[in-house]
Design a protein around this motif. Structure first.
Motif, PDB file in Angstrom:
ATOM      1  N   VAL A  51      40.884  34.844  43.340  1.00  0.00           N
ATOM      2  CA  VAL A  51      40.760  36.170  42.749  1.00  0.00           C
ATOM      3  C   VAL A  51      41.589  37.204  43.512  1.00  0.00           C
ATOM      4  N   PHE A  52      41.863  36.978  44.805  1.00  0.00           N
ATOM      5  CA  PHE A  52      42.701  37.912  45.570  1.00  0.00           C
ATOM      6  C   PHE A  52      44.138  37.904  45.034  1.00  0.00           C
ATOM      7  N   LEU A  53      44.652  36.694  44.769  1.00  0.00           N
ATOM      8  CA  LEU A  53      45.998  36.582  44.190  1.00  0.00           C
ATOM      9  C   LEU A  53      46.030  37.174  42.787  1.00  0.00           C
ATOM     10  N   LEU A  54      45.000  36.884  41.993  1.00  0.00           N
ATOM     11  CA  LEU A  54      44.936  37.434  40.636  1.00  0.00           C
ATOM     12  C   LEU A  54      44.887  38.958  40.679  1.00  0.00           C
ATOM     13  N   GLY A  55      44.213  39.494  41.701  1.00  0.00           N
ATOM     14  CA  GLY A  55      44.145  40.942  41.837  1.00  0.00           C
ATOM     15  C   GLY A  55      45.522  41.560  42.038  1.00  0.00           C
ATOM     16  N   VAL A  56      46.356  40.921  42.857  1.00  0.00           N
ATOM     17  CA  VAL A  56      47.714  41.429  43.094  1.00  0.00           C
ATOM     18  C   VAL A  56      48.536  41.378  41.814  1.00  0.00           C
ATOM     19  N   TRP A  57      48.389  40.286  41.052  1.00  0.00           N
ATOM     20  CA  TRP A  57      49.129  40.164  39.798  1.00  0.00           C
ATOM     21  C   TRP A  57      48.655  41.197  38.772  1.00  0.00           C
ATOM     22  N   ILE A  58      47.351  41.402  38.668  1.00  0.00           N
ATOM     23  CA  ILE A  58      46.832  42.395  37.732  1.00  0.00           C
ATOM     24  C   ILE A  58      47.263  43.801  38.155  1.00  0.00           C
ATOM     25  N   TRP A  59      47.240  44.067  39.466  1.00  0.00           N
ATOM     26  CA  TRP A  59      47.730  45.364  39.955  1.00  0.00           C
ATOM     27  C   TRP A  59      49.185  45.574  39.552  1.00  0.00           C
ATOM     28  N   SER A  60      50.004  44.549  39.727  1.00  0.00           N
ATOM     29  CA  SER A  60      51.418  44.658  39.374  1.00  0.00           C
ATOM     30  C   SER A  60      51.592  44.898  37.878  1.00  0.00           C
ATOM     31  N   ALA A  61      50.759  44.240  37.068  1.00  0.00           N
ATOM     32  CA  ALA A  61      50.861  44.402  35.614  1.00  0.00           C
ATOM     33  C   ALA A  61      50.524  45.827  35.188  1.00  0.00           C
ATOM     34  N   PHE A  62      49.535  46.444  35.835  1.00  0.00           N
ATOM     35  CA  PHE A  62      49.114  47.792  35.477  1.00  0.00           C
ATOM     36  C   PHE A  62      49.975  48.873  36.114  1.00  0.00           C
ATOM     37  N   TYR A  63      50.438  48.636  37.349  1.00  0.00           N
ATOM     38  CA  TYR A  63      51.113  49.682  38.106  1.00  0.00           C
ATOM     39  C   TYR A  63      52.612  49.455  38.283  1.00  0.00           C
ATOM     40  N   GLY A  64      53.113  48.385  37.713  1.00  0.00           N
ATOM     41  CA  GLY A  64      54.535  48.105  37.839  1.00  0.00           C
ATOM     42  C   GLY A  64      54.817  47.179  39.011  1.00  0.00           C
ATOM     43  N   PHE A  65      55.865  46.399  38.899  1.00  0.00           N
ATOM     44  CA  PHE A  65      56.203  45.408  39.918  1.00  0.00           C
ATOM     45  C   PHE A  65      57.007  46.092  41.028  1.00  0.00           C
ATOM     46  N   GLN A  66      56.289  46.889  41.822  1.00  0.00           N
ATOM     47  CA  GLN A  66      56.927  47.732  42.831  1.00  0.00           C
ATOM     48  C   GLN A  66      57.371  46.952  44.058  1.00  0.00           C
ATOM     49  N   TYR A  67      56.675  45.853  44.353  1.00  0.00           N
ATOM     50  CA  TYR A  67      57.000  45.044  45.527  1.00  0.00           C
ATOM     51  C   TYR A  67      57.246  43.593  45.097  1.00  0.00           C
ATOM     52  N   PRO A  68      58.358  43.332  44.416  1.00  0.00           N
ATOM     53  CA  PRO A  68      58.588  41.995  43.841  1.00  0.00           C
ATOM     54  C   PRO A  68      58.660  40.880  44.873  1.00  0.00           C
ATOM     55  N   LEU A  69      59.307  41.123  46.021  1.00  0.00           N
ATOM     56  CA  LEU A  69      59.406  40.074  47.041  1.00  0.00           C
ATOM     57  C   LEU A  69      58.032  39.766  47.646  1.00  0.00           C
ATOM     58  N   PHE A  70      57.234  40.808  47.827  1.00  0.00           N
ATOM     59  CA  PHE A  70      55.862  40.603  48.311  1.00  0.00           C
ATOM     60  C   PHE A  70      55.066  39.782  47.312  1.00  0.00           C
ATOM     61  N   LEU A  71      55.220  40.086  46.034  1.00  0.00           N
ATOM     62  CA  LEU A  71      54.489  39.354  44.990  1.00  0.00           C
ATOM     63  C   LEU A  71      54.877  37.880  44.991  1.00  0.00           C
ATOM     64  N   ILE A  72      56.167  37.606  45.137  1.00  0.00           N
ATOM     65  CA  ILE A  72      56.624  36.213  45.207  1.00  0.00           C
ATOM     66  C   ILE A  72      56.077  35.546  46.465  1.00  0.00           C
ATOM     67  N   ALA A  73      56.097  36.285  47.575  1.00  0.00           N
ATOM     68  CA  ALA A  73      55.648  35.733  48.858  1.00  0.00           C
ATOM     69  C   ALA A  73      54.177  35.333  48.812  1.00  0.00           C
ATOM     70  N   VAL A  74      53.322  36.249  48.362  1.00  0.00           N
ATOM     71  CA  VAL A  74      51.889  35.952  48.339  1.00  0.00           C
ATOM     72  C   VAL A  74      51.579  34.851  47.328  1.00  0.00           C
ATOM     73  N   THR A  75      52.360  34.787  46.250  1.00  0.00           N
ATOM     74  CA  THR A  75      52.163  33.723  45.259  1.00  0.00           C
ATOM     75  C   THR A  75      52.556  32.369  45.840  1.00  0.00           C
ATOM     76  N   LEU A  76      53.662  32.330  46.586  1.00  0.00           N
ATOM     77  CA  LEU A  76      54.079  31.082  47.231  1.00  0.00           C
ATOM     78  C   LEU A  76      53.035  30.605  48.245  1.00  0.00           C
ATOM     79  N   ALA A  77      52.618  31.520  49.111  1.00  0.00           N
ATOM     80  CA  ALA A  77      51.682  31.148  50.176  1.00  0.00           C
ATOM     81  C   ALA A  77      50.327  30.734  49.609  1.00  0.00           C
ATOM     82  N   ALA A  78      49.805  31.520  48.668  1.00  0.00           N
ATOM     83  CA  ALA A  78      48.514  31.186  48.071  1.00  0.00           C
ATOM     84  C   ALA A  78      48.630  29.947  47.191  1.00  0.00           C
ATOM     85  N   GLY A  79      49.785  29.798  46.514  1.00  0.00           N
ATOM     86  CA  GLY A  79      49.973  28.648  45.639  1.00  0.00           C
ATOM     87  C   GLY A  79      49.972  27.333  46.390  1.00  0.00           C
TER      88      GLY A  79
END
Length: 344
Positions: A51-79
């Motif tokens: 749910v922590f990873l899903l929270g980051v993705w939902i935040w990005s969907a609502f607020y814009g993909f402001q930190y794309p490299l961070f989003l990829i990073a946390v997705t890789l690590a959590a994935g």
């Protein structure tokens, strides 16, 4: 849309996503079976921390993909951690992915905030050395955060203790999008509903996907603060985990143990297992200590580098001494437990 209604909507979405994950985990048998090294005694669903990873993705969907490299990073690590939750992976593979993900995260830090506060017009080799050190420290911190996830509520409680000071500091400094911190807090709250419970009552555990995922999120936020202010003493926001993790590693080295093997030697594990303290109580102790240290640093210490370093050094000494005294008094109980295992 009203900001409060938006946060309420995100809470509902994350809550429903967590319930959906439980059905998936139950169907595919993603569970945590207890063994002699565990601090729990019943089978529990693993990976609720997704749910922590899903929270980051939902935040990005609502607020814009402001930190794309961070989003990829946390997705890789959590994935990769989620895959490890399902089927065990070699440590080498997980570390390679974690270093790659952390490299992307550090790249995002400098892309989003610039590095003037840290280096000014400093030598390029100083920057390279700092980045290399940051990679090692952050990957180590991520794994310590993962190691500390061993009793109900500790990951959620400790994460609250880190997020609250970050939110308070951000109101003044504006080093990161406040909505990211709030949505992350909401995801931790959702997870807490199912995990911050007495032993045997938890619906799910965070799993590596949760502990590694939230560690990456918190390290990104703290990293943004450090890059903005040029003050690395803000790592004090993770000092309780840091001291416990490092002291436990040193202890195990002294005992000539293999660091990759599972164990129950952290102070929180002795509290929960040998001293029979309730899991929520143990989690609240860690949460309260970290909050007290962080809020003291924010509100009581002058904004001067020397004062910050003295406070950090003093905190490390006090926590390390407390750890040593605790182990001297209670570690014999763990040795008795290990002896009982051998006699079976």
């Amino acid at each position: 849309m009203n900001i409060h209604l938006l946060y309420a909507l995100i809470f509902v979405l994350l809550f429903l996503a967590e319930l959906l994950y439980f059905r998936v985990a139950d169907k595919f048998n993603i569970i945590d079976k207890p063994n002699e090294r565990s601090s729990h005694s019943s089978i529990v669903l693993r990976g609720g921390g997704i749910v922590f990873l899903l929270g980051v993705w939902i935040w990005s969907a609502f607020y814009g993909f402001q930190y794309p490299l961070f989003l990829i990073a946390v997705t890789l690590a959590a994935g990769i951690s989620f895959i490890d939750d399902i089927r065990s992976l070699p440590d080498s593979i997980r570390l390679i992915v974690q270093f790659a993900a952390m490299g992307l995260l550090i790249w995002q830090l400098f892309s989003a905030s610039g590095d003037s506060a840290l280096f000014g017009d400093g030598n390029i080799w100083l920057k390279v050395l700092f980045i290399a050190a940051a990679l090692v420290v952050c990957v180590g911190a991520t794994n310590i955060y993962n190691f500390m996830d061993g009793v109900n509520g500790i990951t959620a409680g400790y994460s609250f203790a880190v997020l609250l000071p970050l939110i308070l500091i951000n109101l003044k400094s504006g080093f990161v999008e406040q909505s990211l911190l709030i949505v992350t807090t909401i995801s931790v709250l959702v997870f807490s509903i199912f995990n911050f419970r007495p032993k045997g009552k938890a619906k799910c555990f965070a799993g590596d996907v949760g502990s590694v995922g939230i560690a990456f999120i918190l390290l990104f936020a703290i990293g943004m603060l450090i890059v903005k202010t040029g003050d690395i003493t803000w790592l004090i926001l993770l000092i309780v985990y840091g001291v416990d993790g490092c002291m436990t590693i040193c202890h195990r080295i002294m005992l000539h143990e293999k660091l990759g093997e599972a164990h129950r030697k952290h102070a929180y594990q002795l509290m929960a297992n040998e001293l029979r303290m309730s899991h929520p109580m143990v989690s609240c102790i860690y949460m309260a200590i970290q909050l007290a240290v962080s809020l003291g640093f924010i509100y009581l210490i002058p904004e001067a580098p020397s004062a910050h370093w003295i406070y950090v050094a003093g905190t490390i000494i006090v926590l390390a001494l407390a750890y040593i005294l605790f182990m001297k008094k209670y570690y014999h109980l763990h040795e008795e437990y290990l002896t009982s295992l051998k006699s079976k």
